[in-house]
Design a protein around this motif. Structure first.
Motif: not given
Length: 448
Positions: A105-117
């Protein structure tokens, strides 16, 4: 189809991704070919469907990385659900089968500069920068010889994370993928194996020998050009609508004069939306319109047709057929009766007849012109999937539409900023029709 509209909140954020990788089962699994059922491999399911789950920060999980927890659990879950690590092949008669080759299965790790709010008061499609939250890995979007499951886990600034994935729909329906996600989540929380063992048994929904069509299937009627011209317009837009408890009850009350029998929330909302949508499209009065009721046959026979743990597609979509003029000029009760009739046709004999039709007629696609599909996923348990960080704040469809066909809406269980439980319903519609759709709903309900 024209590109959907931008996110209304104008949210802009950056996502940093690591190189996609293949996650294989943690232990050796059987090398074999497994046939899909004749419900699974129909043309109308040969696409990949995007889904998304949002999770908040949880103090007790401090020091644990959702990316690593889920990736490790995925390799262990694939020991039990090893067909997901394989690839589809096509045999004679367009028959699909899974080559269980442990490719992964393809798996991608990532980070985003955003909050849930920053995603807004209600989490609902369209989601900002969705292509960043679920990266389109080159060469991964086909059906044959492509990954059957693609997962991206994106950490957020607030400590929460997003679990987005794309599923080859021939492998599972909504209930089937929830079963897999719960197995993955159980292992992520420390279990050694899923509480419900997966069952393949796709032969249970394969054609009889000899095949015989025993029901009327207007959903597969043949037309010269199976495409709806409304989707050729340039200004197709994507928008969701939240229906809270008061509005859902107000819609149900609209039907009290038409039927003394019980009217379900699904029936009332669907008849209301179908009529409003059809009016908004301003079709010619004699133009044929169809409503398709996506309906699972699980739990509709005694003894059950399918065993506990079956995770293949187990639904049909009988069509209600009328003309735009009749639907718009008659009362809401007229639409309600059509919805009820289509819903009632989903029997075990009906699904067996569909399987036989697929073999006899070459696995045709459903009819698209004038069609609107509804899939009620609100009770499937997407939000209950818990990887250790609690239940999802939103869980379910990432967009309206199904593959190349935009005319599908999903009912997704959701909570608004007031913590009221309701449903989000996404639509693709031409921009002018969308404006008329909103006006029609407000006019009928007498409220914004």
């Amino acid at each position: 189809m024209a590109s959907p509209s931008a996110f209304s909140g104008d949210v802009v954020f950056a996502v940093r991704r690591r190189q996609p990788e293949l996650v294989a089962p943690a232990k050796p699994t059987p090398r074999e070919l497994k046939l899909l059922s004749d419900i699974d491999d129909q043309q109308g399911l040969r696409f990949q469907i995007p889904m998304i789950q949002f999770y908040g920060h949880k103090a007790s999980m401090k020091g644990k990385d959702p990316v690593q927890v889920i990736k490790k659990a995925l390799s262990q879950a694939l020991v039990f659900y090893y067909p997901f690590a394989g690839r589809l092949r096509e045999g004679p008669g367009r028959k699909l089968m899974v080559d269980c080759n442990e490719e992964g299965v393809i798996f991608i790790e990532a980070d985003a500069d955003i909050t849930l709010q920053q995603f807004g008061d209600i989490l609902q499609p369209p989601f900002p920068s969705f292509d960043e939250l679920l990266y389109k890995v080159p060469g991964s979007e086909g059906v044959i010889n492509c990954p059957l499951l693609i997962i991206q886990v994106t950490r957020l600034k607030c400590g929460g994370f997003i679990f987005a994935y794309r599923l080859n729909h021939t492998m599972s329906d909504g209930a089937g993928i929830v079963q897999f996600l719960n197995a993955l989540a159980e292992i992520a929380r420390g279990a050694c194996e899923p509480s419900i063992a997966p069952v393949w048994r796709r032969e249970l929904l394969s054609a009889r020998d000899p095949p015989r069509i025993t029901c009327t299937h207007r959903e597969y009627e043949q037309v010269p050009n199976n495409y709806d011209p409304i989707w050729t317009q340039q200004s197709i837009t994507h928008q969701s609508f939240f229906f809270g408890p008061k509005k859902l009850e107000a819609i149900r009350q609209l039907f009290s004069p038409y039927n003394s029998q019980y009217v379900s929330r699904f029936e009332a909302l669907t008849a209301f939306l179908w009529r409003c949508r059809t009016k908004a499209l301003q079709l010619e009065p004699n133009e044929v319109v169809r409503f398709f009721c996506i309906n699972s046959i699980k739990g509709k026979s005694n003894p059950p047709l399918l065993p506990l743990g079956y995770y293949g597609n187990s639904f049909v979509y009988p069509a209600a057929v009328t003309t735009a003029g009749k639907l718009c000029e008659n009362s809401l009760g007229f639409a309600l009766e059509l919805v009820k009739k289509a819903k009632a046709e989903a029997t075990t004999e009906y699904i067996q007849s569909v399987a036989d039709l697929m073999v006899i007629k070459g696995r045709p696609c459903f009819i698209m012109p004038g069609s609107w599909f509804v899939s009620d996923t609100s009770r499937l348990g997407f939000r209950d999937v818990d990887f250790g960080w609690g239940k999802a704040l939103y869980g379910g469809s990432a967009t309206a539409g199904a593959g190349p066909f935009p005319g599908v809406s999903y009912y997704v269980a959701c909570e608004n900023a007031k913590q009221e439980e309701g449903m989000v319903v996404p639509f693709y519609l031409p921009l002018n029709a969308l404006k008329r759709f909103v006006q029609e709903m407000e006019q009928v309900l007498g409220q914004p």
